[in-house]
Scaffold this active site. Structure first.
Site, PDB file in Angstrom:
ATOM      1  N   ARG A  21       0.863  -1.216   0.231  1.00 13.01           N
ATOM      2  CA  ARG A  21      -0.027  -0.014   0.124  1.00 13.01           C
ATOM      3  C   ARG A  21       0.851   1.417   0.034  1.00 13.01           C
ATOM      4  O   ARG A  21       0.540   2.464  -0.193  1.00 13.01           O
ATOM      5  CB  ARG A  21      -1.030   0.164   1.106  1.00 13.01           C
ATOM      6  CG  ARG A  21      -1.990   1.064   1.101  1.00 13.01           C
ATOM      7  CD  ARG A  21      -3.248   0.845   1.885  1.00 13.01           C
ATOM      8  NE  ARG A  21      -3.265  -0.138   2.943  1.00 13.01           N
ATOM      9  CZ  ARG A  21      -2.693   0.196   4.205  1.00 13.01           C
ATOM     10  NH1 ARG A  21      -2.205   1.601   4.363  1.00 13.01           N
ATOM     11  NH2 ARG A  21      -2.793  -0.652   5.332  1.00 13.01           N
ATOM     12  N   TYR A  72     -14.843  19.949 -12.888  1.00 17.55           N
ATOM     13  CA  TYR A  72     -15.349  18.568 -12.939  1.00 17.55           C
ATOM     14  C   TYR A  72     -16.448  18.409 -12.013  1.00 17.55           C
ATOM     15  O   TYR A  72     -16.197  18.663 -10.689  1.00 17.55           O
ATOM     16  CB  TYR A  72     -14.063  17.842 -12.904  1.00 17.55           C
ATOM     17  CG  TYR A  72     -14.444  16.163 -12.985  1.00 17.55           C
ATOM     18  CD1 TYR A  72     -15.078  15.759 -14.057  1.00 17.55           C
ATOM     19  CD2 TYR A  72     -14.452  15.530 -11.616  1.00 17.55           C
ATOM     20  CE1 TYR A  72     -15.465  14.413 -13.995  1.00 17.55           C
ATOM     21  CE2 TYR A  72     -14.799  14.168 -11.798  1.00 17.55           C
ATOM     22  CZ  TYR A  72     -15.333  13.491 -12.752  1.00 17.55           C
ATOM     23  OH  TYR A  72     -15.676  12.324 -12.846  1.00 17.55           O
ATOM     24  N   ASP A 158      -6.180  21.087 -12.184  1.00 15.68           N
ATOM     25  CA  ASP A 158      -6.568  19.641 -12.702  1.00 15.68           C
ATOM     26  C   ASP A 158      -6.185  19.975 -14.044  1.00 15.68           C
ATOM     27  O   ASP A 158      -6.827  20.763 -14.900  1.00 15.68           O
ATOM     28  CB  ASP A 158      -8.146  19.436 -12.462  1.00 15.68           C
ATOM     29  CG  ASP A 158      -8.561  18.277 -13.053  1.00 15.68           C
ATOM     30  OD1 ASP A 158      -7.882  17.489 -13.940  1.00 15.68           O
ATOM     31  OD2 ASP A 158      -9.474  17.591 -12.535  1.00 15.68           O
ATOM     32  N   LYS A 183      -8.317   9.429 -18.553  1.00 15.62           N
ATOM     33  CA  LYS A 183      -8.413  10.020 -19.846  1.00 15.62           C
ATOM     34  C   LYS A 183      -7.389  10.016 -20.836  1.00 15.62           C
ATOM     35  O   LYS A 183      -6.898   8.834 -21.215  1.00 15.62           O
ATOM     36  CB  LYS A 183      -8.695  11.357 -19.595  1.00 15.62           C
ATOM     37  CG  LYS A 183      -9.941  11.486 -18.442  1.00 15.62           C
ATOM     38  CD  LYS A 183     -11.549  11.083 -18.563  1.00 15.62           C
ATOM     39  CE  LYS A 183     -12.033  10.790 -17.408  1.00 15.62           C
ATOM     40  NZ  LYS A 183     -12.319  12.054 -16.566  1.00 15.62           N
TER      41      LYS A 183
HETATM   42  C1  LIG Z   1     -12.708  12.087 -15.355  1.00 20.36           C
HETATM   43  C2  LIG Z   1     -12.125  13.470 -14.511  1.00 20.36           C
HETATM   44  C3  LIG Z   1     -11.870  13.580 -13.223  1.00 20.36           C
HETATM   45  C4  LIG Z   1     -12.159  12.341 -12.428  1.00 20.36           C
HETATM   46  O1  LIG Z   1     -11.302  11.377 -12.711  1.00 20.36           O
HETATM   47  P1  LIG Z   1     -11.848   9.693 -12.639  1.00 20.36           P
HETATM   48  O2  LIG Z   1     -10.243   9.084 -13.064  1.00 20.36           O
HETATM   49  O3  LIG Z   1     -12.838   9.306 -13.120  1.00 20.36           O
HETATM   50  O4  LIG Z   1     -11.821   9.592 -10.787  1.00 20.36           O
HETATM   51  C5  LIG Z   1     -11.483  14.660 -12.882  1.00 20.36           C
HETATM   52  N1  LIG Z   1     -11.203  15.860 -13.303  1.00 20.36           N
HETATM   53  C6  LIG Z   1     -11.531  15.777 -14.687  1.00 20.36           C
HETATM   54  C7  LIG Z   1     -11.037  17.123 -15.452  1.00 20.36           C
HETATM   55  C8  LIG Z   1     -12.043  14.545 -15.447  1.00 20.36           C
HETATM   56  O5  LIG Z   1     -12.249  14.769 -16.683  1.00 20.36           O
END
Ligand SMILES: *Cc1c(COP(=O)(O)O)cnc(C)c1O
Length: 364
Positions: A21, A72, A158, A183
């Site tokens: 972990r 988001y 982000d 993504k």
């Molecule tokens: C999808 C997304 C997230 C969350 O990520 P996960 O991998 O689905 O937990 C956060 N910020 C943005 C801009 C996203 O597109």
């Protein structure tokens, strides 16, 4: 050529790694690559939300956060959940308006109930996304970071939509960068993962502790897949971005479409700023469908139902083109009901356009 997928929950005593972990050689290979790309030290998480939650959980109580109104939706829901339990207060801002955003930061910085301590987030957090999701507004990351720092806030970006190949927020002054590696970074719609990157050793160490305590750790195989995805990020991004730019250009001229948003369009309000702080305009396009005789949401849903090459579905950044009416989500009711978000994949652009044209014809 490839790091092994180290499937182990524990390690022989006496080495650097102790328990699964806290560390894993496959995570480390991914973290070295991501750290190099963003220009900091990276930590891999089980998902983007895992990374986001770890960062937000570091803020001393009562925390104060300024966040984009169209951030988001998972981030906004997380903040609302924690705020509902009295652990922080947050305000939303229009991030493309630098002055207004910093004015809200200033109000928050003066709030009477300051948390004790000097650590990360004790003066408040400015949480940034650019381009924003799904309205693709462009925030001035350097000016916002400098302004927020002056007011004593720490800055998180982000960077999921841009990836470090198009934009490096740590160079622009951010303290922490987070990603949904689910993504573009992993890129094949087969893995959920997240990552946080920082240049501040104190923040890195505190995040590593959070990861161990929360247990939001990635699986070694998922990390290996994300690393494999990362190797082709440059070429996938180039193709997806070229497709997005071409589709945006053609959508502008389509009679069933209005309000195309793509920072690469010369007419887009974020065009100049994006050109200054990014080395490309990204892979996401938003637009509204208009069809005489149909309600906005119905017209948009008819287009989503009619696509055959693009896939109707949520998420973004994979090699396949995805399309979705964002207003179908409860947390997205402030958006125009006819707004579709398209994540351009790497298909042939003529095939994609043919598909979109026939789908838009159905909406008429
Ligand atoms: C999808 C997304 C997230 C969350 O990520 P996960 O991998 O689905 O937990 C956060 N910020 C943005 C801009 C996203 O597109």
């Amino acid at each position: 050529m490839n790091p092994p997928v180290t499937m182990t929950s524990t390690f022989h005593q006496g080495g650097e790694l102790v328990y699964g972990r806290d560390g894993n050689p496959t995570w480390e290979a991914f973290e070295v690559a991501m750290g190099d790309l963003e220009g900091g030290q990276a930590l891999a998480f089980a998902s983007g939300m895992g990374a986001i939650a770890a960062v937000l959980e570091m803020i001393p109580v009562p925390g104060r956060v300024v966040v984009g109104g169209d951030a988001y939706n998972g981030t906004r829901r997380f903040l609302a959940d924690v705020a509902g339990r009295g652990r922080l207060r947050f305000r939303t801002a229009t991030l493309e308006d630098t002055e207004a955003t910093l004015a809200i930061c200033a109000e928050l910085a003066e709030a009477p109930s300051r948390p004790s301590g000097e650590g990360f987030g004790s003066g408040g957090i400015l949480w940034l996304e650019s381009p924003t999701n799904p309205l693709l507004a462009v925030a001035d990351l350097a000016a916002l970071s400098a302004g927020a720092h002056q007011l004593g806030l720490d800055v998180v970006v982000d960077n999921t939509f841009a990836t470090p190949l198009l934009q490096r927020p740590l160079d622009l002054g951010a303290d922490v960068v987070v990603h949904s590696a689910t993504k573009l970074l992993a890129g094949h719609s087969d893995v959920l993962m997240g990552v946080a990157v920082t240049r501040r050793p104190d923040v890195h160490d505190a995040l590593a502790v959070r990861r161990s305590l929360h247990g939001a750790i990635p699986a070694p195989l998922d990390t290996w897949l994300a690393l494999r995805g990362l190797r082709t990020l440059a070429v996938r991004l180039e193709r997806s971005q070229a497709n997005a730019a071409e589709l945006a250009r053609r959508l502008v001229g389509h009679r069933s479409v209005r309000n195309v948003r793509y920072p690469g369009l010369a007419t887009d309000p974020g065009h100049l700023r994006a050109g200054e702080q990014m080395s490309g305009y990204g892979t996401i396009v938003s637009f509204e469908v208009s069809a005489p005789g149909l309600a906005d949401a119905d017209a948009a849903e008819a287009v989503v139902a009619a696509v055959r090459l693009a896939t109707a579905g949520t998420s973004l950044g994979g090699v396949e083109t995805l399309i979705e009416r964002r207003g179908r989500w409860a947390a997205e009711q402030a958006l125009p009901p006819a707004l579709l978000r398209l994540s351009a994949g790497i298909e042939d652009v003529e095939d994609l356009w043919e598909d979109l044209e026939q789908a838009l014809a159905v909406a008429r």
